[in-house]
Design a protein around this motif. Sequence first.
Motif, PDB file in Angstrom:
ATOM      1  N   PRO A  67      60.576  26.703 -72.792  1.00  0.00           N
ATOM      2  CA  PRO A  67      60.240  25.453 -72.508  1.00  0.00           C
ATOM      3  C   PRO A  67      59.293  25.329 -71.726  1.00  0.00           C
ATOM      4  O   PRO A  67      58.669  26.281 -71.256  1.00  0.00           O
ATOM      5  N   GLY A  68      58.826  24.111 -71.333  1.00  0.00           N
ATOM      6  CA  GLY A  68      57.741  24.043 -70.371  1.00  0.00           C
ATOM      7  C   GLY A  68      56.513  23.259 -70.827  1.00  0.00           C
ATOM      8  O   GLY A  68      55.663  24.145 -71.337  1.00  0.00           O
ATOM      9  N   HIS A  69      56.312  22.121 -70.348  1.00  0.00           N
ATOM     10  CA  HIS A  69      54.936  21.340 -70.909  1.00  0.00           C
ATOM     11  C   HIS A  69      54.215  20.686 -69.406  1.00  0.00           C
ATOM     12  O   HIS A  69      53.457  19.593 -69.819  1.00  0.00           O
ATOM     13  N   GLU A  70      54.660  20.939 -68.525  1.00  0.00           N
ATOM     14  CA  GLU A  70      54.153  20.471 -67.362  1.00  0.00           C
ATOM     15  C   GLU A  70      53.572  21.717 -66.378  1.00  0.00           C
ATOM     16  O   GLU A  70      53.996  22.020 -65.416  1.00  0.00           O
ATOM     17  N   ILE A  71      52.224  22.153 -66.804  1.00  0.00           N
ATOM     18  CA  ILE A  71      51.864  23.445 -66.489  1.00  0.00           C
ATOM     19  C   ILE A  71      50.578  23.210 -65.412  1.00  0.00           C
ATOM     20  O   ILE A  71      49.623  22.634 -65.836  1.00  0.00           O
ATOM     21  N   THR A  72      50.426  23.974 -64.211  1.00  0.00           N
ATOM     22  CA  THR A  72      49.361  23.974 -63.478  1.00  0.00           C
ATOM     23  C   THR A  72      49.314  25.347 -63.267  1.00  0.00           C
ATOM     24  O   THR A  72      50.090  26.266 -62.832  1.00  0.00           O
ATOM     25  N   GLY A  73      48.029  25.900 -63.045  1.00  0.00           N
ATOM     26  CA  GLY A  73      47.695  27.125 -62.500  1.00  0.00           C
ATOM     27  C   GLY A  73      46.163  27.487 -62.218  1.00  0.00           C
ATOM     28  O   GLY A  73      45.436  26.478 -62.095  1.00  0.00           O
ATOM     29  N   ILE A  74      45.851  29.019 -62.281  1.00  0.00           N
ATOM     30  CA  ILE A  74      44.460  29.268 -61.997  1.00  0.00           C
ATOM     31  C   ILE A  74      44.058  29.993 -63.335  1.00  0.00           C
ATOM     32  O   ILE A  74      44.641  30.600 -63.887  1.00  0.00           O
ATOM     33  N   VAL A  75      42.627  29.591 -63.678  1.00  0.00           N
ATOM     34  CA  VAL A  75      41.949  30.195 -64.852  1.00  0.00           C
ATOM     35  C   VAL A  75      41.842  31.681 -64.620  1.00  0.00           C
ATOM     36  O   VAL A  75      41.297  32.060 -63.357  1.00  0.00           O
ATOM     37  N   ALA A  76      42.448  32.453 -65.134  1.00  0.00           N
ATOM     38  CA  ALA A  76      42.232  34.214 -64.873  1.00  0.00           C
ATOM     39  C   ALA A  76      41.158  34.869 -66.001  1.00  0.00           C
ATOM     40  O   ALA A  76      40.722  35.946 -65.483  1.00  0.00           O
ATOM     41  N   ASP A  77      40.931  33.959 -66.923  1.00  0.00           N
ATOM     42  CA  ASP A  77      39.895  34.589 -67.741  1.00  0.00           C
ATOM     43  C   ASP A  77      39.286  33.380 -68.686  1.00  0.00           C
ATOM     44  O   ASP A  77      40.099  32.675 -69.185  1.00  0.00           O
ATOM     45  N   VAL A  78      38.153  33.676 -69.425  1.00  0.00           N
ATOM     46  CA  VAL A  78      37.571  32.592 -70.183  1.00  0.00           C
ATOM     47  C   VAL A  78      37.026  33.407 -71.230  1.00  0.00           C
ATOM     48  O   VAL A  78      36.618  34.470 -71.137  1.00  0.00           O
ATOM     49  N   GLY A  79      36.906  32.837 -72.604  1.00  0.00           N
ATOM     50  CA  GLY A  79      36.348  33.375 -73.705  1.00  0.00           C
ATOM     51  C   GLY A  79      34.715  33.170 -73.581  1.00  0.00           C
ATOM     52  O   GLY A  79      34.165  32.447 -72.664  1.00  0.00           O
ATOM     53  N   SER A  80      34.045  33.793 -74.479  1.00  0.00           N
ATOM     54  CA  SER A  80      32.541  33.955 -74.300  1.00  0.00           C
ATOM     55  C   SER A  80      31.885  32.726 -74.780  1.00  0.00           C
ATOM     56  O   SER A  80      30.770  32.317 -74.200  1.00  0.00           O
ATOM     57  N   GLU A  81      32.495  31.704 -75.284  1.00  0.00           N
ATOM     58  CA  GLU A  81      31.855  30.348 -75.757  1.00  0.00           C
ATOM     59  C   GLU A  81      32.476  29.265 -75.052  1.00  0.00           C
ATOM     60  O   GLU A  81      32.275  28.162 -75.064  1.00  0.00           O
ATOM     61  N   VAL A  82      33.486  29.347 -73.955  1.00  0.00           N
ATOM     62  CA  VAL A  82      33.908  28.541 -72.987  1.00  0.00           C
ATOM     63  C   VAL A  82      32.866  27.955 -72.175  1.00  0.00           C
ATOM     64  O   VAL A  82      32.211  28.571 -71.478  1.00  0.00           O
ATOM     65  N   THR A  83      32.705  26.705 -72.009  1.00  0.00           N
ATOM     66  CA  THR A  83      31.637  25.885 -71.112  1.00  0.00           C
ATOM     67  C   THR A  83      32.226  25.063 -70.090  1.00  0.00           C
ATOM     68  O   THR A  83      31.734  24.835 -69.181  1.00  0.00           O
ATOM     69  N   LYS A  84      33.694  24.793 -70.326  1.00  0.00           N
ATOM     70  CA  LYS A  84      34.143  23.828 -69.469  1.00  0.00           C
ATOM     71  C   LYS A  84      34.845  24.422 -68.102  1.00  0.00           C
ATOM     72  O   LYS A  84      35.265  23.828 -67.154  1.00  0.00           O
ATOM     73  N   PHE A  85      35.246  25.594 -68.005  1.00  0.00           N
ATOM     74  CA  PHE A  85      36.055  26.173 -67.193  1.00  0.00           C
ATOM     75  C   PHE A  85      35.632  27.607 -66.781  1.00  0.00           C
ATOM     76  O   PHE A  85      35.030  28.345 -67.694  1.00  0.00           O
ATOM     77  N   THR A  86      35.617  28.011 -65.357  1.00  0.00           N
ATOM     78  CA  THR A  86      35.375  29.458 -65.039  1.00  0.00           C
ATOM     79  C   THR A  86      36.504  29.947 -64.473  1.00  0.00           C
ATOM     80  O   THR A  86      37.478  29.286 -63.999  1.00  0.00           O
ATOM     81  N   VAL A  87      36.618  31.230 -64.142  1.00  0.00           N
ATOM     82  CA  VAL A  87      37.578  32.080 -63.406  1.00  0.00           C
ATOM     83  C   VAL A  87      37.916  31.426 -62.106  1.00  0.00           C
ATOM     84  O   VAL A  87      36.920  31.089 -61.383  1.00  0.00           O
ATOM     85  N   GLY A  88      38.827  31.191 -61.722  1.00  0.00           N
ATOM     86  CA  GLY A  88      39.242  30.601 -60.344  1.00  0.00           C
ATOM     87  C   GLY A  88      39.587  28.851 -60.533  1.00  0.00           C
ATOM     88  O   GLY A  88      39.889  28.509 -59.467  1.00  0.00           O
ATOM     89  N   ASP A  89      39.294  28.405 -61.489  1.00  0.00           N
ATOM     90  CA  ASP A  89      39.391  26.916 -61.421  1.00  0.00           C
ATOM     91  C   ASP A  89      40.840  26.596 -61.468  1.00  0.00           C
ATOM     92  O   ASP A  89      41.636  27.334 -61.905  1.00  0.00           O
ATOM     93  N   ARG A  90      41.103  25.476 -60.914  1.00  0.00           N
ATOM     94  CA  ARG A  90      42.242  24.661 -60.921  1.00  0.00           C
ATOM     95  C   ARG A  90      42.683  23.824 -62.034  1.00  0.00           C
ATOM     96  O   ARG A  90      41.947  22.841 -62.061  1.00  0.00           O
ATOM     97  N   VAL A  91      43.660  24.205 -62.988  1.00  0.00           N
ATOM     98  CA  VAL A  91      43.698  23.716 -64.040  1.00  0.00           C
ATOM     99  C   VAL A  91      45.301  23.211 -64.611  1.00  0.00           C
ATOM    100  O   VAL A  91      46.293  23.721 -63.942  1.00  0.00           O
TER     101      VAL A  91
END
Length: 349
Positions: free
Chosen positions: A61-85
């Motif tokens: 279970p679990g749908h109240e999730i917070t963390g840190i971006v560890a990797d992004v795909g080649s077409e991602v434009t909204k987030f970068t590694v290290g962002d709080r999400v």
Amino acid sequence: MITANARAVFGPSDPFKAITIDRRDVGPRDVLIEIQYCGICHSDIHFARGEWGSVNYPIVPGHEITGIVADVGSEVTKFTVGDRVGVGCMVDSCRECVNCRKGEEQYCLNGHTLTYGAVDKYGQPTQGGYSTHIVVDEDFVLRIPEGIELDVAAPLLCAGITTYSPLRHWGAGPGKKVAIIGLGGLGHMAVKLARAMGAEVTVLSRSLKKKDDALRLGAHHYYATSDPETFEKLAGSFDLIINTVSAKIDVDAYLSLLALDGTLVNVGAPAEPLSLNVFSLLGQRRSYAGSLIGGIRETQEMLDFCAKHHIAPEIEVISADRIDEAYERVLASDVRYRFVIDISTMRTA
């Protein structure tokens, strides 16, 4: 595949066990999140225990999730590694139906994809945030504003948006009288949000034991619903009532508390059906409605609103080995007001 440590249940009456699960590789539009915290929602309990229908166990279970971006795909434009999400109750939708195009993905006509307990577009069962990592399409990832710590931000992804959305939709604000039924994980957020929106806020709870808390959280008034005089005194008082409890209530009694054109909105999700007498609606042109979380755009709006107004849930942080205990305490109303799992405690499990 990416391997993540997790906590899962294997049956409706089973305790949580430590397991490893596979997350898909990061695709072009995906975000890999290293989860730091995950809130425990009453919905998790209903689902894990099979109270809302058949479940394809094992389930994380679990749908109240917070963390840190560890990797992004080649077409991602909204987030970068290290962002709080953060990630809330859904991780995908059709994006094409009229509701999705309006930014109301939670009402996707083709069915949104739940964060856990669903099947994603790749044909794989979704598993939730009681785990160390998750991979999500960037369109369903939220940015956690500065000024909100990740542990208190977690419950905002469900309890926050679940109460913010109906308060906004039905116009809570200056000059409006709003009542909140129940002062639990959802109810205490509804109080804080309605007060910040400028409404006059009343809490309706079975007993007086939480009165001091309610007033501290921002309520102007508090009444015990176990006292029959409460319903006589408050008849016809409220423009909006938000029912946050997941138990059976006397719908007609609460409808009687609404003023002309008032609305009673259910956000709590009891396992059993509720009934009402239609004459409770006719007399004062009252409405009985429901509301389900919020879309991605509105969820981000809620996070920004909370940051601006310094609104945060009241939480108790626990380790992963205390999830079973936390579930029992939620059912006993023994939490003030939301459990949040410290996911670092399962990284070596």
